[in-house]
Write an enzyme that holds these catalytic residues in place. Structure first.
Site, PDB file in Angstrom:
ATOM      1  N   CYS A  76       0.868  -1.179   0.000  1.00  0.00           N
ATOM      2  CA  CYS A  76       0.000   0.000   0.000  1.00  0.00           C
ATOM      3  C   CYS A  76       0.907   1.232   0.000  1.00  0.00           C
ATOM      4  CB  CYS A  76      -0.887  -0.001   1.241  1.00  0.00           C
ATOM      5  SG  CYS A  76       0.058   0.108   2.757  1.00  0.00           S
ATOM      6  N   HIS A 136       3.227   2.031  11.151  1.00  0.00           N
ATOM      7  CA  HIS A 136       2.230   1.915  12.230  1.00  0.00           C
ATOM      8  C   HIS A 136       2.260   3.106  13.185  1.00  0.00           C
ATOM      9  CE1 HIS A 136       1.598  -2.136  11.119  1.00  0.00           C
ATOM     10  NE2 HIS A 136       2.616  -2.666  11.735  1.00  0.00           N
ATOM     11  N   CYS A 187       2.650   6.303   8.605  1.00  0.00           N
ATOM     12  CA  CYS A 187       1.786   6.532   7.451  1.00  0.00           C
ATOM     13  C   CYS A 187       0.919   7.777   7.716  1.00  0.00           C
ATOM     14  CB  CYS A 187       0.888   5.322   7.216  1.00  0.00           C
ATOM     15  SG  CYS A 187      -0.300   5.626   5.899  1.00  0.00           S
ATOM     16  N   HIS A 243      -2.226  -4.619  18.726  1.00  0.00           N
ATOM     17  CA  HIS A 243      -1.560  -4.168  17.493  1.00  0.00           C
ATOM     18  C   HIS A 243      -0.758  -2.884  17.755  1.00  0.00           C
ATOM     19  CE1 HIS A 243      -0.915  -2.864  13.376  1.00  0.00           C
ATOM     20  NE2 HIS A 243      -1.202  -4.093  13.001  1.00  0.00           N
ATOM     21  N   GLU A 295      -0.061  -0.367  15.969  1.00  0.00           N
ATOM     22  CA  GLU A 295      -0.700   0.887  15.523  1.00  0.00           C
ATOM     23  C   GLU A 295      -1.665   1.387  16.602  1.00  0.00           C
ATOM     24  OE1 GLU A 295      -2.944   0.840  11.752  1.00  0.00           O
ATOM     25  OE2 GLU A 295      -4.261   2.307  12.682  1.00  0.00           O
ATOM     26  N   THR A 326      -6.653   1.683  11.310  1.00  0.00           N
ATOM     27  CA  THR A 326      -6.805   1.904   9.856  1.00  0.00           C
ATOM     28  C   THR A 326      -7.166   0.641   9.081  1.00  0.00           C
ATOM     29  OG1 THR A 326      -4.432   1.629   9.582  1.00  0.00           O
ATOM     30  CG2 THR A 326      -5.260   3.898   9.751  1.00  0.00           C
TER      31      THR A 326
HETATM   32 FE1  F3S Z   1      -1.091   1.306   4.271  1.00  0.00          FE
HETATM   33 FE2  F3S Z   1      -1.186   3.538   5.536  1.00  0.00          FE
HETATM   34 FE3  F3S Z   1      -3.346   2.402   4.767  1.00  0.00          FE
HETATM   35  S1  F3S Z   1       0.216   1.883   5.939  1.00  0.00           S
HETATM   36  S2  F3S Z   1      -2.930   0.207   4.840  1.00  0.00           S
HETATM   37  S3  F3S Z   1      -1.800   3.232   3.417  1.00  0.00           S
HETATM   38  S4  F3S Z   1      -3.015   3.346   6.719  1.00  0.00           S
END
Ligand code: F3S
Length: 294
Positions: A12, A74, A96, A124, A126, A162
């Site tokens: 991702c 995370h 992220c 987790h 995150e 998320t």
């Molecule tokens: Fe990836 Fe960020 Fe979404 S790490 S799964 S783009 S929250």
């Protein structure tokens, strides 16, 4: 046998960004480079990064002397960032941006004295980071059953890990709304996750079996597999192409391939090559059988 690969499979945006930042860091910085925990939930990638010179530590206190610490996608609690800075370590924050948004939302709610519920897995990293941004005041709720036990909270803000499933998040929100709580809903589920999950289900409905690629310890990969199973087809989870057992593929007309957000493109390509190997082996077997019959 036809192989269908989900259009949205593998890395991702946030994971690709973290891996790119880690490699850039290795290139730009003098001195040792560390990640706090494995950079992503994929052993093949973390082993490659270790060979390139990035060591994973579980805690900043394990680092003796100067160096650079990469914060993974995370994210971490603010206290961890403070401790790293106090030790004189340089920080490369690859949290992220979507996770950062959850952290900021939680922090803002707590500053307004609004209780916070995080829908997610308390184990987790995150979620643990997000809870840290609430000053450890946020309540983590895994599902509707746990939410029911909390009863009415007069006013609250709800955010999601998320990678949560939309239906689970909606169910928790419903419990609080039905209880009479005044709820501010922040749907912080990442679109990348939702897209992968939707495509994985559509794929599973069209094929005879599904291969779900990704780290054994990857939560989003586990969720993809769980969603694919709801289509009633056999689902096989593998980390690498070598783990594919040809016996799984016998007699199948179509196989779907999807991959968790921490799976690099080269692993997906290797899996497709392994399917071609199966096709070749299968053809040879059929030909040998025909010769024997003659
Ligand atoms: Fe990836 Fe960020 Fe979404 S790490 S799964 S783009 S929250």
């Amino acid at each position: 046998m036809k192989v269908k690969v989900a259009a949205k499979a593998g890395f991702c945006f946030g994971v690709k960004r973290a891996v790119d930042m880690a490699r850039k860091c290795l290139h730009d910085r003098a001195g040792p480079v560390y990640t706090l925990g494995p950079l992503i939930h994929n052993n093949q990638v973390t082993e490659a990064l270790a060979r390139e010179g990035i060591a994973a530590v579980n805690d900043v206190d394990e680092i003796k002397g100067p160096g650079t610490v990469i914060i993974r996608s995370h994210g971490v609690a603010p206290g961890v960032l403070d401790r790293a800075e106090q030790k004189g370590l340089k920080l490369v924050d690859a949290t992220c941006p979507f996770v950062r948004k959850v952290q900021q939302t939680v922090r803002d709610l707590v500053q307004q004295d609004i209780p916070v519920v995080v829908v997610g897995d308390p184990e987790h990293p995150e979620v643990q980071g997000i809870v840290g941004w609430s000053g450890n005041r946020a309540i983590v709720v895994a599902d509707a059953r746990q939410a029911e036990k909390l009863g009415k909270i007069p006013s609250l803000g709800i955010v999601a890990q998320t990678t949560q499933r939309q239906d689970n998040f909606d169910a928790v929100v419903k419990v609080f709304k039905d209880s009479g709580s005044r709820v501010q809903v922040f749907n912080t589920i990442c679109l990348a996750t939702a897209e992968r999950q939707k495509e994985a289900l559509e794929l599973a409905q069209q094929v005879d079996a599904v291969l779900v690629l990704g780290g054994k310890n990857s939560a989003n990969t586990a969720k993809l597999a769980q969603i694919c199973r709801t289509a009633g087809k056999p689902v096989y989870r593998v980390e690498t192409a070598e783990e594919i057992d040809f016996a799984w593929l016998k007699g199948l007309r179509t196989v779907g391939v999807t991959a968790g957000a921490s799976t690099p493109g080269w692993i997906i390509e290797e899996v497709c090559c392994r399917m071609m190997d199966f096709e070749e082996a299968n053809k040879e077997e059929v030909m040998e059988n025909q010769v024997e019959e003659q």
